[in-house]
Design an enzyme around this catalytic site. Structure first.
Site, PDB file in Angstrom:
ATOM      1  N   THR A 120     -36.790   5.081 -53.609  1.00  0.00           N
ATOM      2  CA  THR A 120     -37.780   4.278 -52.909  1.00  0.00           C
ATOM      3  C   THR A 120     -38.936   3.900 -53.823  1.00  0.00           C
ATOM      4  O   THR A 120     -39.237   4.616 -54.789  1.00  0.00           O
ATOM      5  CB  THR A 120     -38.337   5.059 -51.698  1.00  0.00           C
ATOM      6  OG1 THR A 120     -39.445   4.353 -51.130  1.00  0.00           O
ATOM      7  CG2 THR A 120     -38.825   6.439 -52.110  1.00  0.00           C
ATOM      8  N   ASP A 121     -39.608   2.801 -53.508  1.00  0.00           N
ATOM      9  CA  ASP A 121     -40.806   2.431 -54.262  1.00  0.00           C
ATOM     10  C   ASP A 121     -41.983   3.355 -53.955  1.00  0.00           C
ATOM     11  O   ASP A 121     -42.986   3.358 -54.683  1.00  0.00           O
ATOM     12  CB  ASP A 121     -41.187   0.973 -53.998  1.00  0.00           C
ATOM     13  CG  ASP A 121     -41.461   0.663 -52.530  1.00  0.00           C
ATOM     14  OD1 ASP A 121     -41.277   1.546 -51.670  1.00  0.00           O
ATOM     15  OD2 ASP A 121     -41.833  -0.496 -52.233  1.00  0.00           O
ATOM     16  N   GLU A 122     -41.862   4.170 -52.912  1.00  0.00           N
ATOM     17  CA  GLU A 122     -42.974   5.040 -52.540  1.00  0.00           C
ATOM     18  C   GLU A 122     -43.237   6.141 -53.563  1.00  0.00           C
ATOM     19  O   GLU A 122     -44.288   6.779 -53.537  1.00  0.00           O
ATOM     20  CB  GLU A 122     -42.732   5.634 -51.148  1.00  0.00           C
ATOM     21  CG  GLU A 122     -42.712   4.578 -50.067  1.00  0.00           C
ATOM     22  CD  GLU A 122     -42.651   5.146 -48.658  1.00  0.00           C
ATOM     23  OE1 GLU A 122     -43.371   6.126 -48.386  1.00  0.00           O
ATOM     24  OE2 GLU A 122     -41.886   4.621 -47.839  1.00  0.00           O
ATOM     25  N   TYR A 147     -42.431  13.199 -48.169  1.00  0.00           N
ATOM     26  CA  TYR A 147     -41.253  12.348 -48.346  1.00  0.00           C
ATOM     27  C   TYR A 147     -41.194  11.776 -49.755  1.00  0.00           C
ATOM     28  O   TYR A 147     -40.226  11.969 -50.490  1.00  0.00           O
ATOM     29  CB  TYR A 147     -41.254  11.213 -47.317  1.00  0.00           C
ATOM     30  CG  TYR A 147     -40.339  10.066 -47.692  1.00  0.00           C
ATOM     31  CD1 TYR A 147     -39.001  10.288 -47.999  1.00  0.00           C
ATOM     32  CD2 TYR A 147     -40.824   8.753 -47.767  1.00  0.00           C
ATOM     33  CE1 TYR A 147     -38.152   9.232 -48.365  1.00  0.00           C
ATOM     34  CE2 TYR A 147     -39.997   7.700 -48.122  1.00  0.00           C
ATOM     35  CZ  TYR A 147     -38.667   7.948 -48.431  1.00  0.00           C
ATOM     36  OH  TYR A 147     -37.850   6.919 -48.800  1.00  0.00           O
ATOM     37  N   SER A 149     -42.822  12.503 -52.460  1.00  0.00           N
ATOM     38  CA  SER A 149     -42.820  13.474 -53.560  1.00  0.00           C
ATOM     39  C   SER A 149     -41.440  14.094 -53.744  1.00  0.00           C
ATOM     40  O   SER A 149     -41.014  14.344 -54.885  1.00  0.00           O
ATOM     41  CB  SER A 149     -43.872  14.558 -53.324  1.00  0.00           C
ATOM     42  OG  SER A 149     -43.606  15.297 -52.151  1.00  0.00           O
ATOM     43  N   THR A 150     -40.712  14.335 -52.659  1.00  0.00           N
ATOM     44  CA  THR A 150     -39.365  14.893 -52.814  1.00  0.00           C
ATOM     45  C   THR A 150     -38.396  13.843 -53.346  1.00  0.00           C
ATOM     46  O   THR A 150     -37.473  14.172 -54.094  1.00  0.00           O
ATOM     47  CB  THR A 150     -38.838  15.474 -51.489  1.00  0.00           C
ATOM     48  OG1 THR A 150     -38.928  14.490 -50.444  1.00  0.00           O
ATOM     49  CG2 THR A 150     -39.628  16.717 -51.084  1.00  0.00           C
ATOM     50  N   LYS A 151     -38.617  12.575 -52.997  1.00  0.00           N
ATOM     51  CA  LYS A 151     -37.788  11.524 -53.591  1.00  0.00           C
ATOM     52  C   LYS A 151     -38.107  11.371 -55.083  1.00  0.00           C
ATOM     53  O   LYS A 151     -37.202  11.158 -55.905  1.00  0.00           O
ATOM     54  CB  LYS A 151     -37.988  10.193 -52.872  1.00  0.00           C
ATOM     55  CG  LYS A 151     -37.339  10.129 -51.494  1.00  0.00           C
ATOM     56  CD  LYS A 151     -35.827  10.333 -51.545  1.00  0.00           C
ATOM     57  CE  LYS A 151     -35.110   9.188 -52.221  1.00  0.00           C
ATOM     58  NZ  LYS A 151     -33.622   9.399 -52.222  1.00  0.00           N
ATOM     59  N   LYS A 202     -47.059  -1.373 -31.177  1.00  0.00           N
ATOM     60  CA  LYS A 202     -48.095  -0.444 -31.620  1.00  0.00           C
ATOM     61  C   LYS A 202     -48.378  -0.697 -33.098  1.00  0.00           C
ATOM     62  O   LYS A 202     -47.454  -0.759 -33.914  1.00  0.00           O
ATOM     63  CB  LYS A 202     -47.644   1.001 -31.445  1.00  0.00           C
ATOM     64  CG  LYS A 202     -46.971   1.309 -30.104  1.00  0.00           C
ATOM     65  CD  LYS A 202     -47.921   1.214 -28.935  1.00  0.00           C
ATOM     66  CE  LYS A 202     -47.218   1.616 -27.628  1.00  0.00           C
ATOM     67  NZ  LYS A 202     -48.075   1.445 -26.442  1.00  0.00           N
ATOM     68  N   GLY A 272     -53.174   9.620 -44.708  1.00  0.00           N
ATOM     69  CA  GLY A 272     -52.802   9.275 -46.072  1.00  0.00           C
ATOM     70  C   GLY A 272     -51.955   8.024 -46.182  1.00  0.00           C
ATOM     71  O   GLY A 272     -51.172   7.880 -47.122  1.00  0.00           O
TER      72      GLY A 272
END
Length: 331
Positions: A120-122, A147, A149-151, A202, A272
Site C-alpha cells: 500500500t502507499d500508506e 496497519y 506499519s505492519t505493511k 458519513k 491520526g
C-alpha cells in the site's frame, strides 16, 4: 501456470482471481483465504468450479508450505487492511501482515517459487494538502498506523529475503482501490449502501483528506504487468492520477445516485487520519508500458454504484453489523 493467490476471497484478491481466469484461461488457480469477515467465498461465485479454495491462515506454515510447493507463482494479497480496526486491536495486523509474509517468504525460499508482494502507499505516511510532491519508489517509509506499519514491515521482509536469500520477488505499492466486492466497512461502499438504505452518507471530520483513487481492475492489470516484465527485487508504485478529497467523493456519490450533493453527515474523525496520498506512477508506465483503463473516476464510480445496486445479496448480510460497530464509535 499454477498460481497461488493468498487473500483471493477478499476485495482486490477476488477481482484478481476473476481477471486472471478471464485473461489467462489456462492458469490453474488456488486461493488461500482465512475467510474472516473480510473474505467471502461468494465473491468467487461464477468461477468456483475453476478455482481450488483452501480455507487457511497464511501464518500457518503447515498449510502454506505444500501449497507453495505446488505453485509456479505466489501473489500475496492476504492482509488485515482496515485502519479503524487496526486502531482498535493491532494484534491480527501483526500476525497476518508480518508473520504471514514471513511464512510465505520461507516457503518460496525453500521451493524456489516466484513471488509478488502486494502493498500500500500508506507505508510512506502522508503528504501535506498543498504539497506538490507525490510518493515515488524512493520515498522514505513513514507509516502512521498499526496497519501501515505492519505493511511497511512486510515490505522490508521481502526486500531482505531478495537480498539475503535470492528470492525471486517483486513488490507493488498501490493507492486506494475501489470497485466490486469491496467490503462495506470501507469508505466508498459504505456511502453507496447507506444511500441504498435511505441513510445519509458519513464523512470523517471536514472531509479534506485526499486519496489517490484507482479502479481495482486497473490495479490488477498493473500487478500482472509487473509479474510478467518487472525487474526482480524492484518496487513499482501503482496509481491512476485519481486524487480527490473525501468530501468530493461523497458529493459525487450523492450526485450520481440522484441526491442533493450536500446531504451528508459529519462524524468524528479517525485518530491520526493521514492527510493526503498521491502516487507517481512514472516508472510503471514508462518502464513497463502500463496505463489505466479507468481514467475517468466519475465513470468508474458510476459502474461501482451499479454493481452494489445489482448485488445486494452479496453485501446485505453484513450491513447491520457494520453500521452497529460504527455507531458505537460515534461514526
Amino acid at each position: 501456470m499454477r498460481v497461488l493467490i493468498t487473500g483471493g476471497a477478499g476485495f482486490i484478491g477476488a477481482n484478481f482471481v476473476h481477471q486472471t481466469l478471464e485473461d489467462r484461461p489456462d492458469a490453474e488457480v488456488t486461493v488461500l483465504d482465512k475467510l474472516t469477515y473480510a473474505g467471502n467465498a461468494e465473491s468467487l461465485r461464477g468461477v468456483s468450479d475453476r478455482v481450488k479454495l483452501v480455507e487457511g491462515d497464511v501464518a500457518d506454515a503447515d498449510t502454506v508450505d505444500p501449497l507453495v510447493a505446488q505453485s509456479d507463482l505466489v501473489v500475496h494479497f492476504a492482509a488485515e487492511s482496515h485502519n479503524d480496526n487496526s486502531l482498535n486491536d493491532p494484534t491480527p495486523f501483526v500476525t497476518t501482515n508480518l508473520i504471514g509474509t514471513f511464512t510465505l517468504l520461507e516457503a518460496v525460499r525453500r521451493h524456489g517459487t516466484r513471488y509478488h508482494h502486494i502493498s500500500t502507499d500508506e507505508v510512506y505516511g502522508d503528504l501535506e494538502l498543498d504539497d506538490p510532491a507525490k510518493f515515488t519508489e524512493h520515498t522514505p517509509y513513514n507509516p502512521s498506523s498499526p496497519y501501515s506499519s505492519t505493511k511497511a514491515g512486510s515490505d522490508l521482509l521481502v526486500r531482505a529475503w531478495v537480498r539475503s536469500f535470492n528470492v525471486a520477488a517483486t513488490l507493488s505499492n498501490c493507492s486506494n482501490n475501489y470497485g466490486p466486492y469491496q467490503h462495506i466497512e470501507k469508505f466508498i461502499p459504505r456511502q453507496i449502501t447507506n444511500l441504498i438504505d435511505g441513510v445519509k452518507p458519513k464523512l470523517y471530520g471536514a472531509g479534506q483528506n485526499v486519496r489517490d483513487w484507482i479502479h481495482v481492475r486497473d490495479h490488477n492489470t498493473a500487478v500482472w504487468r509487473i509479474i510478467d516484465a518487472g525487474q526482480i527485487g524492484e518496487t513499482y508504485l501503482i496509481g491512476a492520477d485519481g486524487e480527490m478529497n473525501n468530501k468530493e467523493v461523497v458529493e459525487l456519490i450523492l450526485e450520481l445516485m440522484g441526491h442533493d450533493p450536500h446531504d451528508y453527515e459529519h462524524v468524528a474523525d479517525r485518530p491520526g487520519h493521514d492527510l493526503r496520498y498521491a502516487i507517481d506512477n512514472t516508472r510503471l508506465c514508462e518502464e513497463l508500458g502500463w496505463e489505466p483503463e479507468f481514467k475517468d473516476f466519475r465513470s468508474g464510480l458510476a459502474d461501482t454504484i451499479a454493481w452494489y445496486k445489482e448485488n445486494e445479496a452479496w453485501w446485505r448480510p453484513q450491513k447491520a453489523e457494520v453500521e452497529a460497530k460504527y455507531a458505537a464509535q460515534g461514526q
